[in-house]
Design a protein around this motif. Structure first.
Motif, PDB file in Angstrom:
ATOM      1  N   GLY A  31      -5.781 -23.783 -23.280  1.00 31.95           N
ATOM      2  CA  GLY A  31      -4.559 -24.381 -22.769  1.00 31.95           C
ATOM      3  C   GLY A  31      -3.767 -23.527 -21.797  1.00 31.95           C
ATOM      4  O   GLY A  31      -2.760 -23.986 -21.256  1.00 31.95           O
ATOM      5  N   SER A  32      -4.179 -22.295 -21.559  1.00 34.40           N
ATOM      6  CA  SER A  32      -3.437 -21.431 -20.638  1.00 34.40           C
ATOM      7  C   SER A  32      -3.926 -21.653 -19.208  1.00 34.40           C
ATOM      8  O   SER A  32      -5.112 -21.531 -18.923  1.00 34.40           O
ATOM      9  CB  SER A  32      -3.606 -19.963 -21.027  1.00 34.40           C
ATOM     10  N   PRO A  33      -3.025 -22.018 -18.289  1.00 31.29           N
ATOM     11  CA  PRO A  33      -3.450 -22.316 -16.922  1.00 31.29           C
ATOM     12  C   PRO A  33      -3.984 -21.071 -16.208  1.00 31.29           C
ATOM     13  O   PRO A  33      -3.463 -19.975 -16.375  1.00 31.29           O
ATOM     14  CB  PRO A  33      -2.179 -22.828 -16.247  1.00 31.29           C
ATOM     15  N   VAL A  34      -5.035 -21.277 -15.429  1.00 36.13           N
ATOM     16  CA  VAL A  34      -5.643 -20.211 -14.639  1.00 36.13           C
ATOM     17  C   VAL A  34      -5.595 -20.637 -13.183  1.00 36.13           C
ATOM     18  O   VAL A  34      -6.109 -21.692 -12.815  1.00 36.13           O
ATOM     19  CB  VAL A  34      -7.112 -19.961 -15.071  1.00 36.13           C
ATOM     20  N   ARG A  35      -4.948 -19.816 -12.346  1.00 30.11           N
ATOM     21  CA  ARG A  35      -4.862 -20.097 -10.914  1.00 30.11           C
ATOM     22  C   ARG A  35      -6.083 -19.483 -10.240  1.00 30.11           C
ATOM     23  O   ARG A  35      -6.358 -18.298 -10.394  1.00 30.11           O
ATOM     24  CB  ARG A  35      -3.587 -19.528 -10.323  1.00 30.11           C
ATOM     25  N   LEU A  36      -6.809 -20.315  -9.500  1.00 31.91           N
ATOM     26  CA  LEU A  36      -8.016 -19.856  -8.819  1.00 31.91           C
ATOM     27  C   LEU A  36      -7.857 -20.033  -7.318  1.00 31.91           C
ATOM     28  O   LEU A  36      -7.316 -21.032  -6.853  1.00 31.91           O
ATOM     29  CB  LEU A  36      -9.233 -20.646  -9.292  1.00 31.91           C
ATOM     30  N   LEU A  37      -8.363 -19.049  -6.571  1.00 29.48           N
ATOM     31  CA  LEU A  37      -8.375 -19.101  -5.119  1.00 29.48           C
ATOM     32  C   LEU A  37      -9.828 -19.218  -4.682  1.00 29.48           C
ATOM     33  O   LEU A  37     -10.648 -18.356  -5.001  1.00 29.48           O
ATOM     34  CB  LEU A  37      -7.740 -17.844  -4.535  1.00 29.48           C
ATOM     35  N   PHE A  38     -10.158 -20.316  -3.986  1.00 32.61           N
ATOM     36  CA  PHE A  38     -11.531 -20.609  -3.578  1.00 32.61           C
ATOM     37  C   PHE A  38     -11.732 -20.405  -2.083  1.00 32.61           C
ATOM     38  O   PHE A  38     -10.844 -20.679  -1.281  1.00 32.61           O
ATOM     39  CB  PHE A  38     -11.874 -22.084  -3.865  1.00 32.61           C
TER      40      PHE A  38
END
Length: 79
Positions: A31-38
């Protein structure tokens, strides 16, 4: 989770668009949001047909949190 916007972006990659610095949020089972840069680009055969895509993804969650903290601190100092 924001699956539909990500699918739309990757469909554009398959049409030949190069993706740079696309930031998205994924939520794993905990449930913990993960910010990803693609970053991604299409791979083509000699005849120009699409073979697939290649790219990288980086977890920028900590960087994003630090940026938010700095903005908040700056606002407090301005008071």
């Amino acid at each position: 989770m924001r699956v539909e916007p990500d699918l739309a972006v990757f469909a554009e990659i398959l049409k030949g668009r190069t993706l740079r610095q696309h930031e998205t949020v994924h939520v794993p089972e905990d449930g913990s949001p993960v910010r990803l840069l693609f970053h991604a680009t299409v791979m083509r055969a000699a005849d120009g047909s699409v073979l697939g895509t290649t790219g990288t993804a980086a977890d920028v969650t900590a960087v994003s949190e630090l940026q938010n903290h700095v903005r908040h601190t700056d606002r407090l100092q301005a008071l």
